[in-house]
Design an enzyme around this catalytic site. Structure first.
Site, PDB file in Angstrom:
ATOM      1  N   ASP A  94     -16.223  19.882 -11.294  1.00 41.91           N
ATOM      2  CA  ASP A  94     -17.897  20.849 -11.635  1.00 41.91           C
ATOM      3  C   ASP A  94     -17.760  20.876 -12.981  1.00 41.91           C
ATOM      4  O   ASP A  94     -16.919  21.657 -14.406  1.00 41.91           O
ATOM      5  CB  ASP A  94     -17.508  22.201 -11.119  1.00 41.91           C
ATOM      6  CG  ASP A  94     -18.942  23.494 -12.021  1.00 41.91           C
ATOM      7  OD1 ASP A  94     -19.473  22.747 -12.358  1.00 41.91           O
ATOM      8  OD2 ASP A  94     -18.414  24.716 -12.167  1.00 41.91           O
TER       9      ASP A  94
ATOM     10  N   ASP B 235       0.790  -1.172  -0.082  1.00 36.85           N
ATOM     11  CA  ASP B 235      -0.093   0.050   0.020  1.00 36.85           C
ATOM     12  C   ASP B 235       0.817   1.414  -0.165  1.00 36.85           C
ATOM     13  O   ASP B 235       0.708   2.561   0.711  1.00 36.85           O
ATOM     14  CB  ASP B 235      -0.623  -0.195   1.157  1.00 36.85           C
ATOM     15  CG  ASP B 235      -2.115   0.566   1.374  1.00 36.85           C
ATOM     16  OD1 ASP B 235      -2.231   1.066  -0.190  1.00 36.85           O
ATOM     17  OD2 ASP B 235      -2.881   1.310   1.911  1.00 36.85           O
TER      18      ASP B 235
END
Length: 545
Positions: free
Chosen positions: A485, A187
């Site tokens: 957005d 990880d």
């Protein structure tokens, strides 16, 4: 993080039907990702001897626990002070009530065993002691209070290839030390490297061995773990060894040099496909200004064929690492620092979303899947054979044909024993019902949409990102808003929010079990659409079934 204190209110003028999350119904919606998949949540028995070799004395005899430093799925990290020496340390207190499955318990035991086994190293956080009482397992370790890797780089006004080479050398040394001691980290990512203190010459420390495993030469592993952006292709193929750490380190170095991940897409499956294709972009800025030696190292660390990929020892012997102090000292430009800042801040926003999601994972919702498992398990032996799965899917109205059911069985049966245990069964259900946990996305969206407008606006985004580091600067906020957005109306609607969360999110921050089952489901999808076989054709390798 507290409870959701705002409700979504309809706005007929502004909101779009596709963007407005409906108020969730907690009684009906299925959520198979929470907590205990194998036993009822009550009564909760007290676990004994999670860590058999832990200190038999009380932690309070030696240490004073202070303020909270952080919070995770299983517990809380506190500032911790040695009563005798007054040394400041960190204590990760893991709640035994939250260790609901055998896998959870084994994860903790293995983490402690690995941290205890690894020799002391200047760039690996040291476990000082472990304690256990009726409620918690306490891990006392070095305190790292200098911040995350990317935050430190961004804070500096001058960032060069030479600085990136120095960090790359440290990361390679950590990988080499782990591998030489028979440990695979599994990880590696920027968030798992912290500075010990705030001094300019502070050492960088690797942390979080929660997914690490012991290995011997030739061992192969099948469990899909890690974080999406940093995952090697052979992890997705469920046939890997320690070379996955070199791949992850290569991804980090790529980001250090240009500010963006090498493999990116708008969905988890898209990220996986980009990883399997393995196409690296060395054309856009600042790559034309970066040395050929650096590019050579990155290419060899990100070779999709693990048999051709460099080992950790070979990485350390590479000329770019060997001559790190002689690497070009020319600034990589504001664009890289800006990208790193945005990447780091976006991760911070996602972590806050995941915290909200984690708080809403409900054990009770698992009962529906438990009942389905019991229904299919005709002989009540705790496992489901292929005939039972086939008959059971027909009972619940599935329209799948025999070839598809066989493929589901093959891919979900991770240990290859010919039947599905409960955890493997959950992966099948996730895949069949295409559960993307929309209910939890809605809850999280409502948490950040403070005024109930059905949008996350700039002020709400600023509030979400404000933390102990202070207010985020306006340019970073604008960059995040611009990226998320997509319809360019200056605010984030629900669909845009969900799209953001489905791109490279580390779901382990919300739930390890949820993360594991999502990756199993992803593996099923990749197998089903032929993506893994395409990768086999490119590399000459095969996927185990």
């Amino acid at each position: 993080m507290g409870n959701c204190n705002a409700c979504v209110r309809p706005d007929s003028k502004e909101s779009k039907p596709s963007s407005k999350p409906k108020k969730p119904n907690r009684d009906r919606k299925l959520n198979p990702f929470a907590g205990d998949f194998t036993r009822s949540p009550a009564p909760i028995r007290v676990l004994k001897d999670v860590i058999p070799m832990s200190n038999q004395t009380q932690i309070s005899d030696k240490y004073i626990l202070g303020r909270e430093l952080g919070r995770g799925e299983f517990g809380i990290t506190y500032l911790c002070t040695d009563r005798e020496t007054h040394e400041a340390l960190a204590c990760k207190s893991i709640s035994k009530r939250k260790l609901r499955t055998a896998v959870d318990i084994e994860d903790v035991r293995r983490e402690v065993a690995i941290m205890s086994t690894l020799p002391e190293h200047p760039n690996v956080v040291k476990l000082k002691a472990s304690y256990e009482d009726n409620e918690n397992v306490h891990l006392v370790m070095e305190l790292c209070e200098g911040g995350e890797l990317f935050d430190r780089i961004v804070a500096r006004g001058h960032y060069t290839e030479r600085a990136a080479a120095a960090v790359a050398r440290t990361i390679a040394e950590v990988v080499m030390m782990c591998h030489s001691n028979g440990v695979m980290h599994r990880d590696l990512k920027p968030e798992n490297f912290l500075f010990a203190n705030k001094k300019e010459n502070s050492p960088l420390k690797a942390i979080d061995f929660g997914l690490s495993v012991f290995f011997k030469p030739g061992d192969k592993f099948t469990e899909i773990v890690g974080s999406p952006y940093y995952m090697a292709p052979e992890v997705l193929k469920r046939d890997y060894g320690p070379g996955v750490d070199v791949w992850s380190a290569g991804v980090i170095i790529y980001i250090l040099l240009c500010g963006v991940p090498p493999f990116w897409a708008e969905t988890e499956q898209g990220v996986a496909l980009a990883i399997l294709r393995g196409v690296l972009d060395f054309k856009r800025d600042p790559w034309p200004q970066i040395s050929e030696s650096a590019k050579s190292l990155v290419k060899q660390m990100l070779d999709p064929d693990p048999t051709k990929r460099l080992t950790a020892q070979q990485v350390l012997a590479h000329p770019w690492i060997q001559n790190a102090k002689k690497a070009p000292n020319v600034p990589l430009g504001d664009i890289v620092r800006s990208r790193l800042k945005q990447f780091s801040m976006m991760n911070r926003f996602k972590k806050k979303v995941l915290r909200v999601i984690a708080e809403h994972l409900s054990i009770q919702e698992v009962e529906v899947i438990k009942n389905m498992f019991s229904l299919m398990d005709d002989d009540k032996d705790g496992k489901i054979t292929y005939p039972e799965l086939k008959a059971g899917l027909q009972k619940v109205g599935s329209q799948l044909g025999e070839p598809e059911i066989k493929m589901l069985m093959e891919v979900a049966d991770v240990d290859g024993n010919g039947f599905l245990d409960y955890g493997e069964f959950v992966a099948v259900i996730i895949h069949l019902q295409k559960i993307e946990n929309d209910e939890l996305f809605k809850l999280a969206f409502m948490f950040f949409d403070k005024d109930g407008s059905t949008y996350i606006e700039l002020d709400e985004l600023r509030e979400a990102l404000a933390d102990e580091l202070g207010e985020p600067d306006a340019s970073v906020l604008s960059d995040i808003m611009r990226e998320v957005d997509t319809d360019k109306d200056g605010r984030i609607n629900y669909d845009e929010f969900v799209t953001m969360m489905k791109a490279g999110t580390d779901w382990r921050k919300a739930s390890r079990q949820y993360s594991r089952e999502r990756f199993k489901s992803l593996s099923i999808n990749l197998m089903k659409d032929g993506s893994l076989h395409l990768h086999d054709a490119l590399t000459g390798q095969t996927v185990p079934v």
